[in-house]
Design a protein around this motif. Structure first.
Motif, PDB file in Angstrom:
ATOM      1  N   HIS A 261      13.205  18.192  35.270  1.00 38.97           N
ATOM      2  CA  HIS A 261      13.099  19.302  36.195  1.00 38.97           C
ATOM      3  C   HIS A 261      11.813  20.097  35.939  1.00 38.97           C
ATOM      4  O   HIS A 261      11.085  20.453  36.866  1.00 38.97           O
ATOM      5  CB  HIS A 261      14.356  20.160  36.004  1.00 38.97           C
ATOM      6  CG  HIS A 261      14.321  21.505  36.622  1.00 38.97           C
ATOM      7  ND1 HIS A 261      13.920  21.716  37.918  1.00 38.97           N
ATOM      8  CD2 HIS A 261      14.649  22.727  36.121  1.00 38.97           C
ATOM      9  CE1 HIS A 261      13.995  23.019  38.174  1.00 38.97           C
ATOM     10  NE2 HIS A 261      14.420  23.640  37.112  1.00 38.97           N
ATOM     11  N   LEU A 262      11.544  20.376  34.639  1.00 38.52           N
ATOM     12  CA  LEU A 262      10.380  21.180  34.267  1.00 38.52           C
ATOM     13  C   LEU A 262       9.552  20.465  33.218  1.00 38.52           C
ATOM     14  O   LEU A 262      10.094  19.806  32.341  1.00 38.52           O
ATOM     15  CB  LEU A 262      10.825  22.527  33.664  1.00 38.52           C
ATOM     16  CG  LEU A 262      11.643  23.489  34.520  1.00 38.52           C
ATOM     17  CD1 LEU A 262      12.124  24.646  33.646  1.00 38.52           C
ATOM     18  CD2 LEU A 262      10.794  24.025  35.660  1.00 38.52           C
ATOM     19  N   ALA A 263       8.232  20.630  33.322  1.00 37.23           N
ATOM     20  CA  ALA A 263       7.338  20.254  32.229  1.00 37.23           C
ATOM     21  C   ALA A 263       6.428  21.462  32.046  1.00 37.23           C
ATOM     22  O   ALA A 263       6.302  22.291  32.958  1.00 37.23           O
ATOM     23  CB  ALA A 263       6.545  19.007  32.579  1.00 37.23           C
ATOM     24  N   GLY A 264       5.814  21.590  30.891  1.00 40.05           N
ATOM     25  CA  GLY A 264       5.051  22.817  30.656  1.00 40.05           C
ATOM     26  C   GLY A 264       3.665  22.563  30.103  1.00 40.05           C
ATOM     27  O   GLY A 264       3.414  21.538  29.466  1.00 40.05           O
ATOM     28  N   VAL A 265       2.763  23.492  30.381  1.00 36.66           N
ATOM     29  CA  VAL A 265       1.486  23.550  29.649  1.00 36.66           C
ATOM     30  C   VAL A 265       1.389  24.944  29.034  1.00 36.66           C
ATOM     31  O   VAL A 265       1.763  25.943  29.662  1.00 36.66           O
ATOM     32  CB  VAL A 265       0.237  23.285  30.531  1.00 36.66           C
ATOM     33  CG1 VAL A 265       0.081  21.817  30.831  1.00 36.66           C
ATOM     34  CG2 VAL A 265       0.258  24.092  31.816  1.00 36.66           C
TER      35      VAL A 265
END
Lengths: 96, 131
Positions: free
Chosen positions: B4-8
């Protein structure tokens, strides 16, 4: 580390091949090329050690470029081998 | 289960929002103020209902040394899929984006790596058609 021992290892020769293909590579790019083009899946630490050997032999140089560190091929020590044992014109003619 | 989410981890959320939208071309999905920071996610216009990318502040003391160590070795921690790496390289270079690795043919894939100006390297990857 002398130049002869540095180029005796096939992984180190592959590293030089890739740096000749493109100068100024990061460790990540070199490792990607080694695994994808040569099937060499050594760890990044192992490749770093190979790079240290090549740098000590004067076959590569590294430079911090902005925030990243890049590697260049240096042909000087190999040129010195050619000058030490020059190929004479006669030998060239024999081959042709 | 779906991703659903990936982050930087970004050093400045406002700067990151500009880079990821105006330069890369993603769209804002959420931008919810939360005290000093905001909860910001962007999505690709090609997949607005797809995985969201969180622009996460890198305030944790371990975050910056981690990011700097990755950048030093040229390691991208995030990768985006593109149809044409060469075309993206040209488009982004014209916008002033700095590439640490130009388009490189690695056999089954072509990749390139650029600086997101927020302390990260990002890889773009094109899968070559299988013969």
């Amino acid at each position: 580390m002398d130049v002869y021992r540095a180029i005796a290892d096939p992984t180190r020769r592959a590293i030089l091949d890739e740096l000749v293909d493109r100068s100024g590579q990061s460790l990540f790019e070199l490792c990607s090329r080694l695994i994808m083009k040569h099937g060499i899946n050594s760890s990044r630490q192992a490749i770093t050690q190979h790079l240290d050997v090549l740098e000590a032999a004067g076959l590569i140089r590294t430079r911090r470029e902005g925030r990243w560190k890049l590697h260049w091929f240096e042909g000087g020590p190999l040129k010195a081998i050619g000058e030490r044992w020059p190929i004479s014109t006669d030998e060239r003619e024999l081959k042709e | 289960m779906r991703i659903h989410l990936a982050g930087v981890l970004v050093d400045d959320q406002e700067k990151a929002l500009r880079f990821y939208t105006e330069t890369l071309g993603f769209q804002v999905k959420h931008n919810i103020p939360l005290g000093r920071h905001a909860w910001i996610t962007v999505v690709s216009p090609e997949a607005p209902e797809g995985t969201e990318l969180v622009l996460e502040p890198d305030e944790h003391p371990a975050a910056r040394p981690f990011k700097e160590a990755l950048v030093k070795d040229g390691i991208p921690y995030t990768s985006f899929a593109v149809d044409d790496v060469a075309a993206e390289h040209e488009r982004l270079t014209a916008k002033g984006v700095r590439f640490v690795q130009p388009p490189t043919d690695l056999g089954p894939v072509i990749t390139a790596v650029f600086d997101d100006t927020c302390g990260n390297l990002i890889q773009i990857q094109e899968e070559k058609p299988q013969p």
